[in-house]
Write a protein that holds these residues in place. Structure first.
Motif, mmCIF file in Angstrom:
data_model
loop_
_atom_site.group_PDB
_atom_site.id
_atom_site.type_symbol
_atom_site.label_atom_id
_atom_site.label_comp_id
_atom_site.label_asym_id
_atom_site.label_seq_id
_atom_site.Cartn_x
_atom_site.Cartn_y
_atom_site.Cartn_z
ATOM 1 N N GLU A 187 -4.021 7.214 6.478
ATOM 2 C CA GLU A 187 -2.755 6.996 7.539
ATOM 3 C C GLU A 187 -1.900 6.070 6.699
ATOM 4 O O GLU A 187 -0.639 6.267 6.614
ATOM 5 N N SER A 188 -2.398 4.770 6.547
ATOM 6 C CA SER A 188 -1.545 3.844 5.967
ATOM 7 C C SER A 188 -0.898 4.128 4.798
ATOM 8 O O SER A 188 0.143 3.565 4.517
ATOM 9 N N ALA A 189 -1.635 4.742 4.018
ATOM 10 C CA ALA A 189 -1.103 5.014 2.650
ATOM 11 C C ALA A 189 0.243 5.751 2.861
ATOM 12 O O ALA A 189 0.980 5.940 1.756
ATOM 13 N N HIS A 190 0.503 6.498 3.892
ATOM 14 C CA HIS A 190 1.620 7.379 4.068
ATOM 15 C C HIS A 190 2.823 6.320 3.762
ATOM 16 O O HIS A 190 3.995 6.544 3.276
ATOM 17 N N ALA A 191 2.749 5.089 4.727
ATOM 18 C CA ALA A 191 3.689 3.965 4.626
ATOM 19 C C ALA A 191 3.922 3.469 3.229
ATOM 20 O O ALA A 191 4.931 3.231 2.789
ATOM 21 N N ILE A 192 2.466 3.197 2.396
ATOM 22 C CA ILE A 192 2.569 2.736 1.048
ATOM 23 C C ILE A 192 3.484 3.725 0.398
ATOM 24 O O ILE A 192 4.299 3.177 -0.543
ATOM 25 N N LYS A 193 3.600 4.896 0.301
ATOM 26 C CA LYS A 193 4.238 5.694 -0.418
ATOM 27 C C LYS A 193 5.597 5.831 -0.326
ATOM 28 O O LYS A 193 6.244 5.761 -1.329
ATOM 29 N N ALA A 194 5.968 5.611 0.844
ATOM 30 C CA ALA A 194 7.491 5.778 1.267
ATOM 31 C C ALA A 194 7.983 4.161 0.829
ATOM 32 O O ALA A 194 9.097 4.001 0.379
ATOM 33 N N ALA A 213 -0.076 7.061 -4.347
ATOM 34 C CA ALA A 213 0.185 5.689 -4.006
ATOM 35 C C ALA A 213 -0.946 4.801 -3.482
ATOM 36 O O ALA A 213 -1.043 3.481 -3.610
ATOM 37 N N ALA A 214 -1.852 5.567 -2.645
ATOM 38 C CA ALA A 214 -3.085 4.729 -2.291
ATOM 39 C C ALA A 214 -3.782 4.207 -3.370
ATOM 40 O O ALA A 214 -4.288 2.924 -3.336
ATOM 41 N N LEU A 215 -4.151 5.058 -4.591
ATOM 42 C CA LEU A 215 -4.731 4.721 -5.665
ATOM 43 C C LEU A 215 -4.355 3.290 -6.260
ATOM 44 O O LEU A 215 -4.795 2.394 -6.689
ATOM 45 N N ASP A 216 -2.770 3.437 -6.304
ATOM 46 C CA ASP A 216 -2.051 2.534 -7.233
ATOM 47 C C ASP A 216 -2.358 1.267 -6.321
ATOM 48 O O ASP A 216 -2.441 0.182 -6.736
ATOM 49 N N PHE A 217 -1.979 1.220 -4.922
ATOM 50 C CA PHE A 217 -2.127 0.277 -4.114
ATOM 51 C C PHE A 217 -3.491 -0.528 -4.280
ATOM 52 O O PHE A 217 -3.605 -1.828 -4.379
ATOM 53 N N ALA A 218 -4.483 0.439 -4.036
ATOM 54 C CA ALA A 218 -5.794 -0.222 -4.193
ATOM 55 C C ALA A 218 -6.052 -0.987 -5.557
ATOM 56 O O ALA A 218 -6.859 -2.209 -5.501
ATOM 57 N N LYS A 219 -5.517 -0.402 -6.647
ATOM 58 C CA LYS A 219 -5.546 -1.049 -7.847
ATOM 59 C C LYS A 219 -4.990 -2.565 -7.841
ATOM 60 O O LYS A 219 -5.367 -3.347 -8.624
#
Ligand SMILES: *Cc1c(COP(=O)(O)O)cnc(C)c1O
Length: 457
Positions: free
Chosen positions: A389-396, A374-380
């Motif tokens: 840590e933040s990417a836990h929220a992004i995944k949900a 999810a972190a990689l998707d978000f970064a792109k």
């Protein structure tokens, strides 16, 4: 991209920035149980707490009545150097997820510490200075808190000693260097400079240290040196209070656009950023003014709330801090070292714990490989390299948005993007190399941690 009636990025003006923090404790459905003295088993008095913490922070910690607490001008002035932070409508992520949901995030990573932690570090350093103290001590694991506090100590002209978990100081030499650049002294823990450190070194000369040991060293120093106190970066009510600038700024912006979230999501370590983000909305919910849902996200490797117990426990593994009633895996719980995120605390904020126990907050545990995907998707999509840590929220959030795609629901989702991941590239490397593993403790492993919870009811 959708019609873009709402701008991509919105900042409050300086004059619109909050002048008061929001005291969620004044809205709670009953007070959360008090801290207990670990020796006497009786509720902690202000005098006891003032030996360790700054006076004003203790006052805030025990304030269950004032709905608003003024942010002193001296703190608001420092806030100007890194606030307001933006609210972003994640149009690009929405498009990528092909969702009818509206997604907003509040980005707290735009300062050198790279996280929201500076919101409370500034307040605590300011109060220490006002009290006439010369030094403060703290511990840091991942390093964000130590960095934030070194910035605040430099701004207010205070001496600072950071006990940094030795393994972390060795693995993240650049974090250590940032802290030193701001003028703080970094002591790899365990150290020879305290009794607690010497005792552990004698027993385990090769240990890489632990957060519990670093806390023990920092508290020992603070109590022994005149004009010195200890400061903590999460869990406590006054830290959550300082973090309510996140929620207040978010609400001011979104109210201006007539937007009210149906779902608010945040990652949870000690619970301070999530508590700060949801505070004004949670007060509305508690007063029956909205039906907003709240979702806290934790790592499957350290599932404090989703698999923990709601019980009195120590805030540190050395058992020197007071006992708090909270969700806990046991103060002796050792999270696996291979886990990359910084959400490894065994306990949880007493406020968040009570709201979880009363059914106002839902909790989801996620595995780290899914978090990094999810972190990689978000970064792109959105450009920002998120903290793990933040990417836990992004995944949900991504999961919730995909659910909306299936149901057609136009949910309004707000989440906290707590920081950036520039110092976490070793973890990103693991993921990119395809060697990152998911670790989920077995019930038997959790039992080991539970056995360290003291028998107090
Ligand atoms: C410390 C930290 C967290 C978790 O701490 P909370 O007290 O739960 O807010 C989350 N994200 C980042 C970037 C952090 O540095």
């Amino acid at each position: 991209m959708k019609d873009m009636k709402i701008p991509y990025k919105t900042y409050l003006t300086e004059s619109e920035m909050p002048k008061y923090w929001f005291n969620l404790n004044a809205f709670m459905p009953g007070k959360h149980p008090p801290f207990l003295n670990g020796v006497t088993g009786k509720p902690c008095t202000a005098e006891e707490l003032e030996k360790v913490f700054c006076k004003e922070c203790v006052k805030q910690e025990l304030n269950f009545t004032d709905k608003e607490i003024e942010i002193p001008k001296g703190i608001r002035d420092f806030y100007r150097t890194f606030r307001p932070s933006p609210i972003v409508r994640a149009y690009f992520l929405e498009k990528f997820l092909d969702t009818p949901a509206e997604i907003y995030y509040k980005f707290e990573g735009n300062n050198t510490s790279g996280s929201h932690k500076l919101n409370s570090a500034s307040a605590q350093a300011y109060y220490a200075k006002e009290q006439g103290l010369k030094f403060i001590t703290t511990e840091t694991g991942a390093g964000q808190w130590g960095t934030a506090l070194s910035m605040a100590a430099a701004f207010y002209g205070l001496g600072l000693e950071v006990f940094m978990v030795k393994a972390s100081a060795e693995q993240k030499p650049y974090r250590k260097e940032v802290i030193r650049t701001y003028g703080a002294n970094v002591v790899p823990s365990p150290s020879e400079t305290t009794e607690a450190g010497r005792k552990i070194l004698k027993e385990f000369p090769d240990t890489g240290g632990s957060l519990g040991c670093a806390i023990a060293e920092a508290v020992e120093k603070a109590v022994k040196i005149p004009g010195c106190r200890y400061v903590l970066g999460s869990v406590l009510d006054h830290v959550l209070l300082h973090q309510t600038v996140i929620g207040l700024e978010s609400k001011a912006v979104l109210d201006g656009y007539g937007v009210y979230p149906d779902l608010i999501v945040g990652c949870m370590g000690g619970g301070s950023n999530f508590g700060g983000l949801i505070a004004p909305y949670m007060a509305d919910r508690l007063q029956g003014k909205c039906k907003t849902e709240f979702l806290g996200v934790e790592p499957a490797s350290c599932p404090s709330v989703s698999r923990g117990k709601y019980a009195y426990d120590y805030c540190d593994s050395a058992k020197i801090t007071p006992l708090a009633k909270m969700y806990t895996l046991g103060c002796g719980f050792m999270p696996p070292s291979e886990h990359a995120g910084g959400l490894r605390y065994h306990g949880m904020s007493p406020i968040i714990s009570k709201l979880c126990n009363d059914g106002y907050i839902g909790v989801k545990a996620v595995k780290q490989t899914s978090v990094f995907k999810a972190a990689l998707d978000f970064a792109k999509c959105e450009g920002i390299l998120p903290a793990p840590e933040s990417a836990h929220a992004i995944k949900a959030v991504a999961d919730a948005a995909i659910e909306c795609r299936e149901t057609g629901e136009k949910k309004v989702i707000l989440f906290g993007l707590t920081g950036t991941g520039y110092f976490d590239l070793a973890a990103y490397k693991q993921y990119n190399d395809g060697v990152m593993k998911d670790y989920v403790p077995t019930d038997k492993e959790l039992e080991k941690g539970f056995s360290t919870i003291p028998r107090i009811r």
